[in-house]
Write a protein that holds these residues in place. Structure first.
Motif, PDB file in Angstrom:
ATOM      1  N   UNK A  14       0.791 -11.595  -1.393  1.00 36.88           N
ATOM      2  CA  UNK A  14       1.040 -11.762   0.043  1.00 36.88           C
ATOM      3  C   UNK A  14       0.814 -10.465   0.812  1.00 36.88           C
ATOM      4  N   UNK A  15       0.846  -9.333   0.126  1.00 35.14           N
ATOM      5  CA  UNK A  15       0.715  -8.043   0.800  1.00 35.14           C
ATOM      6  C   UNK A  15      -0.649  -7.885   1.452  1.00 35.14           C
ATOM      7  N   UNK A  16      -1.674  -8.563   0.926  1.00 30.49           N
ATOM      8  CA  UNK A  16      -3.033  -8.443   1.450  1.00 30.49           C
ATOM      9  C   UNK A  16      -3.520  -9.696   2.168  1.00 30.49           C
ATOM     10  N   UNK A  17      -2.589 -10.516   2.612  1.00 30.77           N
ATOM     11  CA  UNK A  17      -2.956 -11.691   3.413  1.00 30.77           C
ATOM     12  C   UNK A  17      -3.178 -11.277   4.862  1.00 30.77           C
ATOM     13  N   UNK A  18      -4.020 -12.001   5.590  1.00 30.62           N
ATOM     14  CA  UNK A  18      -4.294 -11.648   6.989  1.00 30.62           C
ATOM     15  C   UNK A  18      -3.048 -11.552   7.871  1.00 30.62           C
ATOM     16  N   UNK A  19      -2.000 -12.295   7.556  1.00 27.42           N
ATOM     17  CA  UNK A  19      -0.777 -12.233   8.361  1.00 27.42           C
ATOM     18  C   UNK A  19      -0.078 -10.887   8.237  1.00 27.42           C
ATOM     19  N   UNK A  20      -0.370 -10.151   7.174  1.00 19.58           N
ATOM     20  CA  UNK A  20       0.266  -8.860   6.934  1.00 19.58           C
ATOM     21  C   UNK A  20      -0.644  -7.686   7.272  1.00 19.58           C
ATOM     22  N   UNK A  21      -1.815  -7.952   7.821  1.00 19.58           N
ATOM     23  CA  UNK A  21      -2.792  -6.896   8.055  1.00 19.58           C
ATOM     24  C   UNK A  21      -3.187  -6.807   9.520  1.00 19.58           C
ATOM     25  N   UNK A  22      -3.382  -5.589   9.983  1.00 19.21           N
ATOM     26  CA  UNK A  22      -3.848  -5.323  11.337  1.00 19.21           C
ATOM     27  C   UNK A  22      -4.977  -4.304  11.285  1.00 19.21           C
ATOM     28  N   UNK A  23      -5.818  -4.311  12.299  1.00 19.39           N
ATOM     29  CA  UNK A  23      -6.838  -3.277  12.458  1.00 19.39           C
ATOM     30  C   UNK A  23      -6.213  -2.113  13.209  1.00 19.39           C
ATOM     31  N   UNK A  24      -6.371  -0.925  12.669  1.00 18.33           N
ATOM     32  CA  UNK A  24      -5.832   0.272  13.325  1.00 18.33           C
ATOM     33  C   UNK A  24      -6.801   1.429  13.128  1.00 18.33           C
ATOM     34  N   UNK A  25      -6.874   2.300  14.121  1.00 15.87           N
ATOM     35  CA  UNK A  25      -7.640   3.520  13.937  1.00 15.87           C
ATOM     36  C   UNK A  25      -6.804   4.457  13.057  1.00 15.87           C
ATOM     37  N   UNK A  26      -7.431   5.469  12.513  1.00 18.12           N
ATOM     38  CA  UNK A  26      -6.703   6.380  11.621  1.00 18.12           C
ATOM     39  C   UNK A  26      -5.545   7.062  12.335  1.00 18.12           C
ATOM     40  N   UNK A  27      -5.742   7.454  13.603  1.00 17.13           N
ATOM     41  CA  UNK A  27      -4.654   8.117  14.335  1.00 17.13           C
ATOM     42  C   UNK A  27      -3.461   7.190  14.513  1.00 17.13           C
ATOM     43  N   UNK A  28      -3.710   5.936  14.918  1.00 14.62           N
ATOM     44  CA  UNK A  28      -2.599   5.002  15.129  1.00 14.62           C
ATOM     45  C   UNK A  28      -1.959   4.594  13.813  1.00 14.62           C
ATOM     46  N   UNK A  29      -2.743   4.499  12.741  1.00 14.73           N
ATOM     47  CA  UNK A  29      -2.180   4.195  11.434  1.00 14.73           C
ATOM     48  C   UNK A  29      -1.134   5.245  11.084  1.00 14.73           C
ATOM     49  N   UNK A  30      -1.439   6.511  11.331  1.00 12.10           N
ATOM     50  CA  UNK A  30      -0.465   7.580  11.087  1.00 12.10           C
ATOM     51  C   UNK A  30       0.692   7.484  12.079  1.00 12.10           C
ATOM     52  N   UNK A  31       0.400   7.121  13.332  1.00 15.30           N
ATOM     53  CA  UNK A  31       1.440   6.991  14.354  1.00 15.30           C
ATOM     54  C   UNK A  31       2.449   5.925  13.954  1.00 15.30           C
ATOM     55  N   UNK A  32       1.967   4.791  13.411  1.00 14.80           N
ATOM     56  CA  UNK A  32       2.870   3.719  12.970  1.00 14.80           C
ATOM     57  C   UNK A  32       3.894   4.256  11.975  1.00 14.80           C
ATOM     58  N   UNK A  33       3.433   5.066  11.045  1.00 17.89           N
ATOM     59  CA  UNK A  33       4.320   5.598  10.013  1.00 17.89           C
ATOM     60  C   UNK A  33       5.282   6.640  10.594  1.00 17.89           C
ATOM     61  N   UNK A  34       4.822   7.411  11.567  1.00 13.29           N
ATOM     62  CA  UNK A  34       5.658   8.464  12.164  1.00 13.29           C
ATOM     63  C   UNK A  34       6.641   7.923  13.201  1.00 13.29           C
ATOM     64  N   UNK A  35       6.401   6.712  13.692  1.00 11.99           N
ATOM     65  CA  UNK A  35       7.226   6.115  14.745  1.00 11.99           C
ATOM     66  C   UNK A  35       7.669   4.715  14.332  1.00 11.99           C
ATOM     67  N   UNK A  36       8.491   4.622  13.292  1.00 11.97           N
ATOM     68  CA  UNK A  36       8.839   3.302  12.762  1.00 11.97           C
ATOM     69  C   UNK A  36       9.584   2.408  13.743  1.00 11.97           C
ATOM     70  N   UNK A  37      10.494   2.937  14.537  1.00  9.45           N
ATOM     71  CA  UNK A  37      11.275   2.080  15.442  1.00  9.45           C
ATOM     72  C   UNK A  37      10.354   1.376  16.433  1.00  9.45           C
ATOM     73  N   UNK A  38       9.451   2.110  17.056  1.00  8.94           N
ATOM     74  CA  UNK A  38       8.512   1.511  18.010  1.00  8.94           C
ATOM     75  C   UNK A  38       7.539   0.567  17.302  1.00  8.94           C
ATOM     76  N   UNK A  39       7.152   0.916  16.086  1.00  7.23           N
ATOM     77  CA  UNK A  39       6.217   0.081  15.326  1.00  7.23           C
ATOM     78  C   UNK A  39       6.839  -1.258  14.936  1.00  7.23           C
ATOM     79  N   UNK A  40       8.111  -1.236  14.541  1.00  2.86           N
ATOM     80  CA  UNK A  40       8.815  -2.482  14.219  1.00  2.86           C
ATOM     81  C   UNK A  40       9.020  -3.314  15.487  1.00  2.86           C
TER      82      UNK A  40
END
Length: 129
Positions: free
Chosen positions: A55-81
């Motif tokens: 299930x980890x690699x199903x389309x429902x669990x995946x989003x397109x992100x640029x490298x900068x935003x991918x890092x931003x998601x990890x650095x800003x978990x509250x806003x990302x959730x």
């Protein structure tokens, strides 16, 4: 004597699923809208070294992100959730809408499509005139 090299296991989505997710998201980052340096973002974190859960690699669990935003998601978990870009276990990502750059919320479907829920209306209460 050196240890024999082992082939690293690929725990990411297949090329077909990646193509489906990129197409669903219009080949743009779901946070900033850029089309540069795109990658796949897992909404539910994979375990260190990957996960054997299919299930980890199903389309429902995946989003397109640029490298900068991918890092931003990890650095800003509250806003990302809050925006649905990240989803806590054991919640099924299919039940959590994700915010797109236009402000609209979309549910991500198992077939690789998305369904728009609309743009939320923000009401601010300020000083009376």
């Amino acid at each position: 004597m050196t240890a024999p090299r082992t082939r690293s296991r690929n725990t990411g989505p297949s090329q077909a699923v990646r193509a489906l997710v990129f197409a669903r998201d219009g080949h743009q980052c779901v946070r900033c809208g850029t089309g540069n340096t795109l990658t796949i973002q897992h909404r539910t974190n994979r375990a260190m070294g990957g996960s054997s859960d299919p299930a980890i690699n199903r389309p429902t669990n995946l989003l397109t992100a640029c490298q900068d935003c991918n890092q931003w998601f990890e650095a800003n978990p509250a806003a990302s959730y809050a925006a649905g870009w990240k989803v806590r276990r054991p919640t099924d990502p299919a039940h959590v809408p994700a915010r797109y750059p236009t402000g609209e919320l979309r549910t991500l479907e198992a077939d690789g499509t998305s369904r728009t829920l609309g743009v939320p209306v923000v009401i601010t209460i300020g000083a009376r005139r």
